[in-house]
Motif scaffolding. Structure first.
Motif, PDB file in Angstrom:
ATOM      1  N   SER A  42       6.400  16.281   6.964  1.00  0.00           N
ATOM      2  CA  SER A  42       5.963  15.506   8.121  1.00  0.00           C
ATOM      3  C   SER A  42       7.123  14.869   8.880  1.00  0.00           C
ATOM      4  O   SER A  42       6.975  14.544  10.062  1.00  0.00           O
ATOM      5  CB  SER A  42       4.968  14.434   7.700  1.00  0.00           C
ATOM      6  OG  SER A  42       5.562  13.530   6.808  1.00  0.00           O
ATOM      7  N   ILE A  43       8.272  14.712   8.258  1.00  0.00           N
ATOM      8  CA  ILE A  43       9.428  14.128   8.951  1.00  0.00           C
ATOM      9  C   ILE A  43       9.868  15.020  10.107  1.00  0.00           C
ATOM     10  O   ILE A  43      10.286  14.533  11.155  1.00  0.00           O
ATOM     11  CB  ILE A  43      10.594  13.839   7.975  1.00  0.00           C
ATOM     12  CG1 ILE A  43      11.690  13.038   8.662  1.00  0.00           C
ATOM     13  CG2 ILE A  43      11.170  15.120   7.415  1.00  0.00           C
ATOM     14  CD1 ILE A  43      11.307  11.618   8.915  1.00  0.00           C
TER      15      ILE A  43
ATOM     16  N   LYS B  36       3.846   8.437  -4.431  1.00  0.00           N
ATOM     17  CA  LYS B  36       3.821   9.750  -5.079  1.00  0.00           C
ATOM     18  C   LYS B  36       2.931  10.721  -4.308  1.00  0.00           C
ATOM     19  O   LYS B  36       3.278  11.897  -4.152  1.00  0.00           O
ATOM     20  CB  LYS B  36       3.350   9.624  -6.521  1.00  0.00           C
ATOM     21  CG  LYS B  36       4.339   8.936  -7.424  1.00  0.00           C
ATOM     22  CD  LYS B  36       3.809   8.815  -8.827  1.00  0.00           C
ATOM     23  CE  LYS B  36       4.789   8.015  -9.677  1.00  0.00           C
ATOM     24  NZ  LYS B  36       4.270   7.790 -11.021  1.00  0.00           N
ATOM     25  N   LEU B  37       1.788  10.235  -3.842  1.00  0.00           N
ATOM     26  CA  LEU B  37       0.901  11.082  -3.054  1.00  0.00           C
ATOM     27  C   LEU B  37       1.533  11.455  -1.721  1.00  0.00           C
ATOM     28  O   LEU B  37       1.386  12.586  -1.245  1.00  0.00           O
ATOM     29  CB  LEU B  37      -0.430  10.381  -2.812  1.00  0.00           C
ATOM     30  CG  LEU B  37      -1.331  10.214  -4.024  1.00  0.00           C
ATOM     31  CD1 LEU B  37      -2.543   9.392  -3.665  1.00  0.00           C
ATOM     32  CD2 LEU B  37      -1.739  11.564  -4.564  1.00  0.00           C
ATOM     33  N   HIS B  38       2.249  10.516  -1.113  1.00  0.00           N
ATOM     34  CA  HIS B  38       2.912  10.794   0.164  1.00  0.00           C
ATOM     35  C   HIS B  38       3.951  11.891  -0.008  1.00  0.00           C
ATOM     36  O   HIS B  38       4.057  12.782   0.843  1.00  0.00           O
ATOM     37  CB  HIS B  38       3.577   9.530   0.716  1.00  0.00           C
ATOM     38  CG  HIS B  38       2.603   8.506   1.173  1.00  0.00           C
ATOM     39  ND1 HIS B  38       2.208   8.378   2.464  1.00  0.00           N
ATOM     40  CD2 HIS B  38       1.933   7.554   0.482  1.00  0.00           C
ATOM     41  CE1 HIS B  38       1.340   7.392   2.571  1.00  0.00           C
ATOM     42  NE2 HIS B  38       1.164   6.873   1.378  1.00  0.00           N
ATOM     43  N   ARG B  39       4.713  11.841  -1.062  1.00  0.00           N
ATOM     44  CA  ARG B  39       5.739  12.860  -1.295  1.00  0.00           C
ATOM     45  C   ARG B  39       5.117  14.226  -1.552  1.00  0.00           C
ATOM     46  O   ARG B  39       5.683  15.253  -1.188  1.00  0.00           O
ATOM     47  CB  ARG B  39       6.611  12.465  -2.479  1.00  0.00           C
ATOM     48  CG  ARG B  39       7.548  11.338  -2.144  1.00  0.00           C
ATOM     49  CD  ARG B  39       8.484  11.057  -3.292  1.00  0.00           C
ATOM     50  NE  ARG B  39       9.342   9.926  -2.971  1.00  0.00           N
ATOM     51  CZ  ARG B  39       9.798   9.072  -3.859  1.00  0.00           C
ATOM     52  NH1 ARG B  39       9.496   9.212  -5.128  1.00  0.00           N
ATOM     53  NH2 ARG B  39      10.564   8.079  -3.487  1.00  0.00           N
ATOM     54  N   LYS B  40       3.935  14.249  -2.170  1.00  0.00           N
ATOM     55  CA  LYS B  40       3.287  15.515  -2.503  1.00  0.00           C
ATOM     56  C   LYS B  40       2.626  16.151  -1.283  1.00  0.00           C
ATOM     57  O   LYS B  40       2.797  17.334  -1.020  1.00  0.00           O
ATOM     58  CB  LYS B  40       2.249  15.282  -3.597  1.00  0.00           C
ATOM     59  CG  LYS B  40       1.526  16.532  -4.030  1.00  0.00           C
ATOM     60  CD  LYS B  40       0.531  16.225  -5.132  1.00  0.00           C
ATOM     61  CE  LYS B  40      -0.222  17.464  -5.570  1.00  0.00           C
ATOM     62  NZ  LYS B  40      -1.238  17.155  -6.565  1.00  0.00           N
TER      63      LYS B  40
ATOM     64  N   SER C 245       0.828  -1.211   0.000  1.00  0.00           N
ATOM     65  CA  SER C 245       0.000   0.000   0.000  1.00  0.00           C
ATOM     66  C   SER C 245       0.860   1.258   0.000  1.00  0.00           C
ATOM     67  O   SER C 245       0.549   2.235  -0.684  1.00  0.00           O
ATOM     68  CB  SER C 245      -0.918   0.008   1.218  1.00  0.00           C
ATOM     69  OG  SER C 245      -1.811  -1.050   1.147  1.00  0.00           O
ATOM     70  N   TYR C 246       1.927   1.251   0.793  1.00  0.00           N
ATOM     71  CA  TYR C 246       2.796   2.422   0.855  1.00  0.00           C
ATOM     72  C   TYR C 246       3.469   2.663  -0.493  1.00  0.00           C
ATOM     73  O   TYR C 246       3.541   3.783  -0.967  1.00  0.00           O
ATOM     74  CB  TYR C 246       3.847   2.257   1.947  1.00  0.00           C
ATOM     75  CG  TYR C 246       4.741   3.465   2.061  1.00  0.00           C
ATOM     76  CD1 TYR C 246       4.298   4.613   2.699  1.00  0.00           C
ATOM     77  CD2 TYR C 246       6.009   3.470   1.488  1.00  0.00           C
ATOM     78  CE1 TYR C 246       5.102   5.727   2.790  1.00  0.00           C
ATOM     79  CE2 TYR C 246       6.811   4.581   1.569  1.00  0.00           C
ATOM     80  CZ  TYR C 246       6.358   5.705   2.221  1.00  0.00           C
ATOM     81  OH  TYR C 246       7.154   6.810   2.293  1.00  0.00           O
ATOM     82  N   ARG C 247       3.966   1.612  -1.113  1.00  0.00           N
ATOM     83  CA  ARG C 247       4.642   1.767  -2.411  1.00  0.00           C
ATOM     84  C   ARG C 247       3.660   2.249  -3.479  1.00  0.00           C
ATOM     85  O   ARG C 247       4.022   2.997  -4.371  1.00  0.00           O
ATOM     86  CB  ARG C 247       5.287   0.460  -2.845  1.00  0.00           C
ATOM     87  CG  ARG C 247       6.473   0.085  -1.979  1.00  0.00           C
ATOM     88  CD  ARG C 247       7.137  -1.160  -2.535  1.00  0.00           C
ATOM     89  NE  ARG C 247       8.567  -1.099  -2.415  1.00  0.00           N
ATOM     90  CZ  ARG C 247       9.388  -0.418  -3.189  1.00  0.00           C
ATOM     91  NH1 ARG C 247       8.928   0.302  -4.148  1.00  0.00           N
ATOM     92  NH2 ARG C 247      10.680  -0.440  -2.994  1.00  0.00           N
ATOM     93  N   LYS C 248       2.403   1.824  -3.384  1.00  0.00           N
ATOM     94  CA  LYS C 248       1.391   2.230  -4.347  1.00  0.00           C
ATOM     95  C   LYS C 248       1.100   3.731  -4.244  1.00  0.00           C
ATOM     96  O   LYS C 248       0.871   4.392  -5.254  1.00  0.00           O
ATOM     97  CB  LYS C 248       0.122   1.426  -4.083  1.00  0.00           C
ATOM     98  CG  LYS C 248      -0.997   1.684  -5.043  1.00  0.00           C
ATOM     99  CD  LYS C 248      -2.180   0.798  -4.690  1.00  0.00           C
ATOM    100  CE  LYS C 248      -3.404   1.206  -5.453  1.00  0.00           C
ATOM    101  NZ  LYS C 248      -4.592   0.507  -5.003  1.00  0.00           N
TER     102      LYS C 248
END
Length: 63
Positions: A39-40, A30-34, A24-27
């Motif tokens: 958040s880090i 791109k959205l996570h990076r955007k 799920s994370y790999r899928k």
């Protein structure tokens, strides 16, 4: 304490859960990076805050 079947189920569940989370994370990477760009720093802030609480608790305890 636990039967062999329970241990086998727990092991299978943990492995399947981890595999699904990675998939799920790999899928959605791109959205996570955007959307979660900074958040880090929030995570680092929480870790520092928890460590600070631990240090204060350790050093301010009466002996």
């Amino acid at each position: 304490m636990f039967s062999t079947g329970q241990l086998a189920f727990a092991g299978f569940f943990v492995v399947a859960f981890i595999v699904l989370m990675i998939f799920s994370y790999r899928k959605d990477i791109k959205l996570h990076r955007k959307y979660y760009k900074g958040s880090i720093f929030i995570l680092i802030g929480f870790i520092i805050f928890i460590l600070l609480l631990f240090v204060l608790k350790t050093y301010l305890q009466p002996e």
